[in-house]
Enzyme design. Structure first.
Site, PDB file in Angstrom:
ATOM      1  N   HIS A 126      -2.496  15.239  -2.014  1.00 36.10           N
ATOM      2  CA  HIS A 126      -1.570  14.296  -1.372  1.00 36.10           C
ATOM      3  C   HIS A 126      -2.145  12.875  -1.419  1.00 36.10           C
ATOM      4  CE1 HIS A 126       1.431  13.301   1.946  1.00 36.10           C
ATOM      5  NE2 HIS A 126       0.594  12.277   2.033  1.00 36.10           N
ATOM      6  N   GLU A 127      -3.437  12.751  -1.097  1.00 36.85           N
ATOM      7  CA  GLU A 127      -4.040  11.408  -1.043  1.00 36.85           C
ATOM      8  C   GLU A 127      -4.255  10.835  -2.450  1.00 36.85           C
ATOM      9  OE1 GLU A 127      -3.674  10.380   1.775  1.00 36.85           O
ATOM     10  OE2 GLU A 127      -3.690  12.258   2.900  1.00 36.85           O
ATOM     11  N   HIS A 130      -1.158   9.256  -3.449  1.00 36.22           N
ATOM     12  CA  HIS A 130      -1.027   7.915  -2.870  1.00 36.22           C
ATOM     13  C   HIS A 130      -1.717   6.874  -3.766  1.00 36.22           C
ATOM     14  CE1 HIS A 130       0.977   8.095   1.008  1.00 36.22           C
ATOM     15  NE2 HIS A 130       0.263   9.133   1.386  1.00 36.22           N
TER      16      HIS A 130
HETATM   17 ZN    ZN Z   1       0.722  10.438   2.894  1.00 39.25          ZN
END
Ligand code: ZN
Length: 136
Positions: A126-127, A130
């Site tokens: 998830h990161e 980003h």
């Molecule tokens: Zn997030």
């Protein structure tokens, strides 16, 4: 220093740049901001505090772990799940990998490699998204 959370989807859609030793303050601020939000957040990327640098911090067990310039080098076991994000409202469906290999620099800018599975692996993916300007 605890920093405000960015919610602007246009800013968050921009990819981040490689981080270097001049970015130590960002690491400190990112960790402080994650700790301040730990009741509702398990990981953060630097663009969530307005810094377009490839730095992530997440809970690997009880302690926050920093990865500078993380790169996923291997993955296996695709599955579908739902995630939330401190920068967005609600939960959304996404696809993740159960097991990943990651190369990164630690907070002292030493090269590291690691294998992760389960929840930490999910947070890292998830990161890392980003860092590439990808939102769930
Ligand atoms: Zn997030």
């Amino acid at each position: 220093m605890i920093r405000p959370i960015i919610h602007d989807p246009l800013f968050l859609a921009l990819p981040s740049e490689a981080a270097g030793e001049g970015d130590r303050q960002i690491i400190t601020d990112l960790r402080d901001t994650l700790m301040a939000n730990r009741d509702r957040c398990v990981g953060m990327a630097a663009n969530m505090i307005g810094e377009r640098k490839r730095i992530i911090v997440f809970f690997n067990g009880p302690f926050p772990m920093v990865m500078v310039n993380p790169r996923i080098t291997g993955k296996s076991g695709e599955y579908e799940t739902e995630e939330g994000c401190l920068s967005l409202s609600g939960v959304r469906k996404t696809k993740r990998w159960k097991e990943i290999s990651v190369s990164f620099q630690d907070e002292n800018f030493q090269m590291r490699k690691g294998s992760f599975s389960g929840f930490p692996a999910q947070i890292i993916q998830h990161e890392c998204d980003h860092c590439d300007g990808i939102l769930i």
